[in-house]
Write a protein that holds these residues in place. Structure first.
Motif, PDB file in Angstrom:
ATOM      1  N   TYR A  51      86.547 112.185 -22.736  1.00  0.00           N
ATOM      2  CA  TYR A  51      87.411 113.154 -22.071  1.00  0.00           C
ATOM      3  C   TYR A  51      87.924 114.195 -23.062  1.00  0.00           C
ATOM      4  O   TYR A  51      88.288 113.868 -24.191  1.00  0.00           O
ATOM      5  N   GLU A  52      87.985 115.415 -22.596  1.00  0.00           N
ATOM      6  CA  GLU A  52      88.709 116.471 -23.298  1.00  0.00           C
ATOM      7  C   GLU A  52      89.820 116.887 -22.340  1.00  0.00           C
ATOM      8  O   GLU A  52      89.567 117.491 -21.297  1.00  0.00           O
ATOM      9  N   ASN A  53      91.045 116.513 -22.674  1.00  0.00           N
ATOM     10  CA  ASN A  53      92.171 116.632 -21.734  1.00  0.00           C
ATOM     11  C   ASN A  53      91.827 115.846 -20.460  1.00  0.00           C
ATOM     12  O   ASN A  53      91.473 114.685 -20.547  1.00  0.00           O
ATOM     13  N   GLU A  54      91.902 116.498 -19.300  1.00  0.00           N
ATOM     14  CA  GLU A  54      91.619 115.748 -18.074  1.00  0.00           C
ATOM     15  C   GLU A  54      90.136 115.706 -17.724  1.00  0.00           C
ATOM     16  O   GLU A  54      89.716 114.951 -16.839  1.00  0.00           O
ATOM     17  N   GLU A  55      89.341 116.515 -18.401  1.00  0.00           N
ATOM     18  CA  GLU A  55      87.945 116.687 -18.013  1.00  0.00           C
ATOM     19  C   GLU A  55      87.022 115.698 -18.727  1.00  0.00           C
ATOM     20  O   GLU A  55      87.060 115.568 -19.949  1.00  0.00           O
ATOM     21  N   ALA A  56      86.183 115.040 -17.942  1.00  0.00           N
ATOM     22  CA  ALA A  56      85.158 114.171 -18.508  1.00  0.00           C
ATOM     23  C   ALA A  56      83.999 115.049 -18.988  1.00  0.00           C
ATOM     24  O   ALA A  56      83.273 115.622 -18.183  1.00  0.00           O
ATOM     25  N   VAL A  57      83.840 115.168 -20.310  1.00  0.00           N
ATOM     26  CA  VAL A  57      82.825 116.065 -20.856  1.00  0.00           C
ATOM     27  C   VAL A  57      81.505 115.357 -21.112  1.00  0.00           C
ATOM     28  O   VAL A  57      80.488 116.006 -21.341  1.00  0.00           O
ATOM     29  N   ASP A  58      81.515 114.018 -21.107  1.00  0.00           N
ATOM     30  CA  ASP A  58      80.279 113.266 -21.311  1.00  0.00           C
ATOM     31  C   ASP A  58      80.449 111.897 -20.650  1.00  0.00           C
ATOM     32  O   ASP A  58      81.149 111.042 -21.183  1.00  0.00           O
ATOM     33  N   ASP A  59      79.839 111.731 -19.496  1.00  0.00           N
ATOM     34  CA  ASP A  59      79.874 110.424 -18.829  1.00  0.00           C
ATOM     35  C   ASP A  59      78.462 109.923 -18.551  1.00  0.00           C
ATOM     36  O   ASP A  59      78.245 109.125 -17.640  1.00  0.00           O
ATOM     37  N   SER A  60      77.520 110.402 -19.345  1.00  0.00           N
ATOM     38  CA  SER A  60      76.119 110.072 -19.098  1.00  0.00           C
ATOM     39  C   SER A  60      75.812 108.586 -19.270  1.00  0.00           C
ATOM     40  O   SER A  60      74.844 108.088 -18.711  1.00  0.00           O
ATOM     41  N   GLN A  61      76.627 107.873 -20.067  1.00  0.00           N
ATOM     42  CA  GLN A  61      76.387 106.457 -20.306  1.00  0.00           C
ATOM     43  C   GLN A  61      77.204 105.547 -19.395  1.00  0.00           C
ATOM     44  O   GLN A  61      77.120 104.323 -19.510  1.00  0.00           O
ATOM     45  N   LEU A  62      77.977 106.130 -18.507  1.00  0.00           N
ATOM     46  CA  LEU A  62      78.812 105.324 -17.616  1.00  0.00           C
ATOM     47  C   LEU A  62      78.009 104.886 -16.394  1.00  0.00           C
ATOM     48  O   LEU A  62      77.496 105.740 -15.658  1.00  0.00           O
ATOM     49  N   PRO A  63      77.898 103.577 -16.153  1.00  0.00           N
ATOM     50  CA  PRO A  63      77.177 103.094 -14.954  1.00  0.00           C
ATOM     51  C   PRO A  63      77.987 103.417 -13.707  1.00  0.00           C
ATOM     52  O   PRO A  63      78.888 102.672 -13.326  1.00  0.00           O
ATOM     53  N   LYS A  64      77.679 104.514 -13.085  1.00  0.00           N
ATOM     54  CA  LYS A  64      78.563 105.053 -12.058  1.00  0.00           C
ATOM     55  C   LYS A  64      78.553 104.262 -10.756  1.00  0.00           C
ATOM     56  O   LYS A  64      79.410 104.489  -9.892  1.00  0.00           O
ATOM     57  N   ASP A  65      77.621 103.356 -10.603  1.00  0.00           N
ATOM     58  CA  ASP A  65      77.622 102.577  -9.369  1.00  0.00           C
ATOM     59  C   ASP A  65      78.786 101.593  -9.335  1.00  0.00           C
ATOM     60  O   ASP A  65      79.283 101.229  -8.257  1.00  0.00           O
ATOM     61  N   ARG A  66      79.254 101.171 -10.511  1.00  0.00           N
ATOM     62  CA  ARG A  66      80.334 100.189 -10.514  1.00  0.00           C
ATOM     63  C   ARG A  66      81.500 100.551 -11.433  1.00  0.00           C
ATOM     64  O   ARG A  66      82.561  99.964 -11.354  1.00  0.00           O
ATOM     65  N   PHE A  67      81.291 101.503 -12.317  1.00  0.00           N
ATOM     66  CA  PHE A  67      82.330 101.904 -13.259  1.00  0.00           C
ATOM     67  C   PHE A  67      82.927 103.245 -12.826  1.00  0.00           C
ATOM     68  O   PHE A  67      82.201 104.141 -12.369  1.00  0.00           O
ATOM     69  N   SER A  68      84.234 103.361 -13.009  1.00  0.00           N
ATOM     70  CA  SER A  68      84.896 104.646 -12.805  1.00  0.00           C
ATOM     71  C   SER A  68      86.001 104.786 -13.836  1.00  0.00           C
ATOM     72  O   SER A  68      86.497 103.787 -14.379  1.00  0.00           O
ATOM     73  N   ALA A  69      86.350 106.014 -14.113  1.00  0.00           N
ATOM     74  CA  ALA A  69      87.419 106.261 -15.085  1.00  0.00           C
ATOM     75  C   ALA A  69      88.197 107.489 -14.652  1.00  0.00           C
ATOM     76  O   ALA A  69      87.677 108.356 -13.935  1.00  0.00           O
ATOM     77  N   GLU A  70      89.431 107.539 -15.079  1.00  0.00           N
ATOM     78  CA  GLU A  70      90.240 108.713 -14.819  1.00  0.00           C
ATOM     79  C   GLU A  70      91.224 108.915 -15.955  1.00  0.00           C
ATOM     80  O   GLU A  70      91.610 107.966 -16.650  1.00  0.00           O
ATOM     81  N   ARG A  71      91.609 110.160 -16.110  1.00  0.00           N
ATOM     82  CA  ARG A  71      92.596 110.500 -17.129  1.00  0.00           C
ATOM     83  C   ARG A  71      93.509 111.548 -16.523  1.00  0.00           C
ATOM     84  O   ARG A  71      93.366 112.754 -16.760  1.00  0.00           O
ATOM     85  N   LEU A  72      94.436 111.081 -15.729  1.00  0.00           N
ATOM     86  CA  LEU A  72      95.370 111.968 -15.053  1.00  0.00           C
ATOM     87  C   LEU A  72      96.329 112.582 -16.057  1.00  0.00           C
ATOM     88  O   LEU A  72      96.798 111.907 -16.976  1.00  0.00           O
ATOM     89  N   LYS A  73      96.604 113.863 -15.892  1.00  0.00           N
ATOM     90  CA  LYS A  73      97.551 114.604 -16.738  1.00  0.00           C
ATOM     91  C   LYS A  73      97.113 114.664 -18.197  1.00  0.00           C
ATOM     92  O   LYS A  73      97.900 115.005 -19.076  1.00  0.00           O
TER      93      LYS A  73
END
Lengths: 114, 109
Positions: A49-71
């Motif tokens: 993440y750069e601030n709130e924006e996910a700039v690289d999530d290519s390695q995240l298994p999106k079918d079961r993984f999620s992430a957030e960075r509010l504020k």
């Protein structure tokens, strides 16, 4: 100065259950990273993440993984549903900015999926 | 995926001896870093060497980088029991850190 804080430190769950990890980076650090480290291996980047924006999530298994960075401060990484192969240590790290290369790591959360 | 591979995978030495670990990587880099991981302090940054540098020192640490061979080495001089840990090289390309597989160092009294 407080370091990177992670909770919980340990988590044991049954497979197919959900789990969430929390990270509070060093104050003022704009860049936050989640890594997964399997036994005997080096950490592998899941998301950056750069601030709130996910700039690289290519390695995240999106079918079961999620992430957030509010504020743009704290971050949460979730797995739903967990599988046996998700057992690992999940590390959070932060750095001043995207171009500032030294990363500061938290103690990690050791996840065991039964 | 792991970028680098450390050699040896495990190293056991006596206190006061020097320890040398090697890292090989595959792609171009902006810089290369070494980290230490032990149960007490987690993963800690040790030293960074830029792609246009060949050697760097920090206390008892000496790092070399050979971009033509895509390799780096970490030398710990006059080792101490507290140096017992796993050591990882990590390459940086475009702000992304990619770790190697690590060398487990055991320093005995």
């Amino acid at each position: 100065e407080a370091g990177v804080v992670q909770s919980p430190r340990y988590k044991i769950i049954e497979k197919k259950q959900p789990v969430a990890f929390w990270c509070n980076p060093i104050s003022g650090h704009n860049t936050l990273y989640w890594y997964r480290q399997n036994l005997g291996q080096g950490p592998e980047l899941l998301i950056r993440y750069e601030n709130e924006e996910a700039v690289d999530d290519s390695q995240l298994p999106k079918d079961r993984f999620s992430a957030e960075r509010l504020k743009g401060v704290d971050s949460t990484l979730k797995i739903q549903p967990a599988e046996l192969g998700d057992s690992a240590v999940y590390l959070c790290a932060s750095s001043l900015a995207l171009g500032y290369y030294e990363q500061f790591f938290g103690p990690g959360t050791r996840l065991t999926v039964l | 995926s792991q970028q680098g591979e450390e050699d040896p995978q495990a190293l056991s030495i006596q206190e006061g001896e020097n320890a040398t670990m090697n890292c090989s990587y595959k792609t171009s880099i902006n810089n290369l870093q070494w980290y230490r991981q032990n149960s007490g302090r987690g993963l800690v940054h040790l030293i960074l060497i830029r792609s246009n540098e060949r050697e760097k020192h920090s206390g008892r640490l000496r790092v070399t980088l050979d971009t033509s061979k895509k390799s780096s080495s970490l030398l710990i001089t006059a080792s101490r029991a507290a140096d017992t840990a796993s050591y990882f090289c990590a390459t940086v390309d475009g702000g992304k850190l990619t770790f190697g597989t690590g060398t487990r160092l055991q320093v005995t009294l």
